[in-house]
Design a protein around this motif. Structure first.
Motif, PDB file in Angstrom:
ATOM      1  N   SER A  82     -43.550   8.648  39.593  1.00  0.00           N
ATOM      2  CA  SER A  82     -41.456   8.925  38.761  1.00  0.00           C
ATOM      3  C   SER A  82     -41.922   9.219  37.853  1.00  0.00           C
ATOM      4  O   SER A  82     -41.255  10.218  37.045  1.00  0.00           O
ATOM      5  N   THR A  83     -43.722  10.013  37.369  1.00  0.00           N
ATOM      6  CA  THR A  83     -43.407  10.878  36.449  1.00  0.00           C
ATOM      7  C   THR A  83     -43.548  12.405  36.483  1.00  0.00           C
ATOM      8  O   THR A  83     -44.718  12.595  37.643  1.00  0.00           O
ATOM      9  N   PRO A  84     -42.885  12.989  36.497  1.00  0.00           N
ATOM     10  CA  PRO A  84     -43.242  14.407  36.430  1.00  0.00           C
ATOM     11  C   PRO A  84     -44.744  15.616  35.345  1.00  0.00           C
ATOM     12  O   PRO A  84     -44.267  14.616  34.585  1.00  0.00           O
ATOM     13  N   ALA A  85     -45.219  16.381  36.457  1.00  0.00           N
ATOM     14  CA  ALA A  85     -46.363  16.734  35.549  1.00  0.00           C
ATOM     15  C   ALA A  85     -45.835  18.219  34.628  1.00  0.00           C
ATOM     16  O   ALA A  85     -46.294  18.616  33.768  1.00  0.00           O
ATOM     17  N   GLY A  86     -44.886  18.272  35.300  1.00  0.00           N
ATOM     18  CA  GLY A  86     -44.315  19.605  35.228  1.00  0.00           C
ATOM     19  C   GLY A  86     -43.274  20.371  35.697  1.00  0.00           C
ATOM     20  O   GLY A  86     -43.422  19.920  37.262  1.00  0.00           O
ATOM     21  N   THR A  87     -42.786  21.660  35.230  1.00  0.00           N
ATOM     22  CA  THR A  87     -42.275  22.433  36.808  1.00  0.00           C
ATOM     23  C   THR A  87     -42.752  23.610  37.090  1.00  0.00           C
ATOM     24  O   THR A  87     -43.136  24.960  36.376  1.00  0.00           O
ATOM     25  N   VAL A  88     -42.255  24.276  37.867  1.00  0.00           N
ATOM     26  CA  VAL A  88     -42.476  25.814  38.605  1.00  0.00           C
ATOM     27  C   VAL A  88     -41.486  26.899  38.840  1.00  0.00           C
ATOM     28  O   VAL A  88     -41.882  25.874  39.944  1.00  0.00           O
ATOM     29  N   SER A  89     -41.704  27.514  39.496  1.00  0.00           N
ATOM     30  CA  SER A  89     -41.027  28.340  40.365  1.00  0.00           C
ATOM     31  C   SER A  89     -41.497  29.239  41.053  1.00  0.00           C
ATOM     32  O   SER A  89     -42.091  30.103  40.858  1.00  0.00           O
ATOM     33  N   VAL A  90     -41.011  29.108  42.363  1.00  0.00           N
ATOM     34  CA  VAL A  90     -42.327  29.891  43.184  1.00  0.00           C
ATOM     35  C   VAL A  90     -41.029  30.595  43.662  1.00  0.00           C
ATOM     36  O   VAL A  90     -39.741  30.378  43.983  1.00  0.00           O
ATOM     37  N   HIS A  91     -41.187  32.034  44.092  1.00  0.00           N
ATOM     38  CA  HIS A  91     -40.461  33.026  44.623  1.00  0.00           C
ATOM     39  C   HIS A  91     -40.776  33.588  45.422  1.00  0.00           C
ATOM     40  O   HIS A  91     -42.162  33.393  46.001  1.00  0.00           O
ATOM     41  N   GLY A  92     -40.117  33.841  46.763  1.00  0.00           N
ATOM     42  CA  GLY A  92     -40.498  34.370  47.745  1.00  0.00           C
ATOM     43  C   GLY A  92     -41.395  35.895  47.795  1.00  0.00           C
ATOM     44  O   GLY A  92     -40.872  36.689  46.625  1.00  0.00           O
ATOM     45  N   GLY A  93     -42.081  36.296  48.848  1.00  0.00           N
ATOM     46  CA  GLY A  93     -42.697  36.854  48.821  1.00  0.00           C
ATOM     47  C   GLY A  93     -43.855  37.048  47.204  1.00  0.00           C
ATOM     48  O   GLY A  93     -44.907  38.181  47.648  1.00  0.00           O
TER      49      GLY A  93
END
Length: 109
Positions: A82-93
């Motif tokens: 239930s606890t997020p460590a964080g977020t990250v954006s994934v981009h194609g390529g």
């Protein structure tokens, strides 16, 4: 949290198919998380997991979980159920990176 005993991964043993809207994510951790499965999710999508493994690379040894073939988008990296460590954006390529350490968490730009 799940844990498994995996042997080391040698240089060149992970193949990533990048392009179009498909990217990848690498979560770097410390040795202490070896074998732990780390979950990620995109929006309301179901969670997927990957085990932290020892990776023997040209410059030494590191520990990481690799998530290949991800559709582009913003992903949550989960500390536990239930606890997020964080977020990250994934981009194609491209390959997104996220650092998970005892000093804190964070995405690498």
């Amino acid at each position: 949290m799940h844990e498994h005993a995996y042997g080391p991964s040698e240089t060149g043993s992970v193949v990533l198919d990048l392009g179009g809207d498909t990217g990848a994510l690498i979560v770097y951790t410390g040795r202490d998380l070896h074998g732990r499965e780390i979950e990620i999710s995109r929006g309301d999508d179901r969670r997927v997991h990957s085990a932290v493994r020892e990776r023997r690379v040209r410059d030494g040894v590191l520990h990481s979980a690799v998530y290949p073939d991800l559709p582009g988008g913003r992903y949550t990296v989960w500390w536990d159920e239930s606890t997020p460590a964080g977020t990250v954006s994934v981009h194609g390529g491209s390959i997104a990176e996220f650092t998970w350490s005892s000093r804190g968490f964070g995405a690498k730009a």
